[in-house]
Design an enzyme around this catalytic site. Structure first.
Site, PDB file in Angstrom:
ATOM      1  N   HIS A  58     -17.550  15.354  65.280  1.00 22.03           N
ATOM      2  CA  HIS A  58     -18.837  15.786  65.833  1.00 22.03           C
ATOM      3  C   HIS A  58     -19.217  17.138  65.245  1.00 22.03           C
ATOM      4  O   HIS A  58     -18.405  17.783  64.572  1.00 22.03           O
ATOM      5  CB  HIS A  58     -18.773  15.840  67.365  1.00 22.03           C
ATOM      6  CG  HIS A  58     -17.815  16.844  67.911  1.00 22.03           C
ATOM      7  ND1 HIS A  58     -16.620  16.500  68.520  1.00 22.03           N
ATOM      8  CD2 HIS A  58     -17.859  18.195  67.947  1.00 22.03           C
ATOM      9  CE1 HIS A  58     -15.992  17.598  68.897  1.00 22.03           C
ATOM     10  NE2 HIS A  58     -16.708  18.640  68.554  1.00 22.03           N
TER      11      HIS A  58
HETATM   12  P1  TYD Z   1     -14.147  16.239  72.589  1.00 26.88           P
HETATM   13  O1  TYD Z   1     -14.821  17.543  72.347  1.00 26.88           O
HETATM   14  O2  TYD Z   1     -14.886  14.997  72.202  1.00 26.88           O
HETATM   15  O3  TYD Z   1     -12.691  16.230  71.936  1.00 26.88           O
HETATM   16  P2  TYD Z   1     -12.261  16.196  70.399  1.00 26.88           P
HETATM   17  O4  TYD Z   1     -13.432  16.626  69.601  1.00 26.88           O
HETATM   18  O5  TYD Z   1     -11.119  17.125  70.300  1.00 26.88           O
HETATM   19  O6  TYD Z   1     -11.813  14.815  70.065  1.00 26.88           O
HETATM   20  O7  TYD Z   1     -13.770  16.182  74.124  1.00 26.88           O
HETATM   21  C1  TYD Z   1     -13.013  15.111  74.670  1.00 26.88           C
HETATM   22  C2  TYD Z   1     -13.462  14.918  76.109  1.00 26.88           C
HETATM   23  O8  TYD Z   1     -13.202  16.081  76.884  1.00 26.88           O
HETATM   24  C3  TYD Z   1     -14.966  14.631  76.226  1.00 26.88           C
HETATM   25  O9  TYD Z   1     -15.150  13.622  77.211  1.00 26.88           O
HETATM   26  C4  TYD Z   1     -15.536  15.920  76.711  1.00 26.88           C
HETATM   27  C5  TYD Z   1     -14.396  16.580  77.468  1.00 26.88           C
HETATM   28  N1  TYD Z   1     -14.408  18.054  77.344  1.00 26.88           N
HETATM   29  C6  TYD Z   1     -14.722  18.830  78.471  1.00 26.88           C
HETATM   30  O10 TYD Z   1     -14.986  18.305  79.568  1.00 26.88           O
HETATM   31  N2  TYD Z   1     -14.714  20.190  78.350  1.00 26.88           N
HETATM   32  C7  TYD Z   1     -14.437  20.801  77.163  1.00 26.88           C
HETATM   33  O11 TYD Z   1     -14.442  22.067  77.111  1.00 26.88           O
HETATM   34  C8  TYD Z   1     -14.130  19.986  76.009  1.00 26.88           C
HETATM   35  C9  TYD Z   1     -13.810  20.627  74.676  1.00 26.88           C
HETATM   36  C10 TYD Z   1     -14.117  18.634  76.170  1.00 26.88           C
END
Ligand code: TYD
Length: 143
Positions: A58
């Protein structure tokens, strides 16, 4: 020797470590000093079992972040829509800035990998661009 960073809105962030011998190494990170923003959120990723999975995939519209590998290693992929590069993350004292409008992903985790990210703002799903095609359109529309 680190590869130079060629994508936009990124840079290495070098932290100072005090080597304490057998007592361990102390590394310090200060908001608005070591990272170019005030830190509003810290999150970390631990206990990665699916080592071949890819995380991230992302970009953010406004959020500024710096990512660190606190233990072990992983491969960080960066893409600003024009240039792309991979950076091996394996030092708790060398972070990489994930500025706005930078597509990023993390893969090839070592079993002992611990990732820490400091961020300029609270969590907001509205700030995410999770589709690569949308990311490219967003760049075209906003520049
Ligand atoms: P995501 O940012 O998509 O993780 P990565 O990029 O590391 O694979 O986040 C994973 C899940 O966690 C998503 O459902 C959003 C949630 N999340 C939060 O609730 N708070 C946060 O600060 C972060 C970074 C993620």
């Amino acid at each position: 020797m680190l590869d130079p960073i060629i994508v936009k809105n990124s840079e290495y962030i070098f932290l100072k470590t005090q080597q304490g011998g057998k007592k361990g190494a102390l590394t310090v990170l200060e908001g608005e000093k070591d990272v170019p923003f005030s830190i509003k959120r810290v999150y970390y990723i631990t206990k990665i079992e699916a080592l071949t999975q890819v995380r991230g995939l992302h970009a953010h519209k406004k959020l500024d972040q710096v990512i660190f590998c606190m233990n072990g290693s992983f491969l960080l992929h960066l893409d600003d829509g024009i240039r792309k590069q991979d950076i091996l993350m394996n030092s708790e004292a060398v972070g990489v800035r994930l500025g706005p409008e930078l597509w990023h992903s993390m893969k090839d985790f070592s079993p002992d990998c611990i990732i820490m990210v400091v961020a300029s703002d609270h969590y907001s799903e509205d700030d995410y661009i999770r589709d690569y095609g949308e990311f490219i359109k967003y760049l075209e529309f906003n520049h």
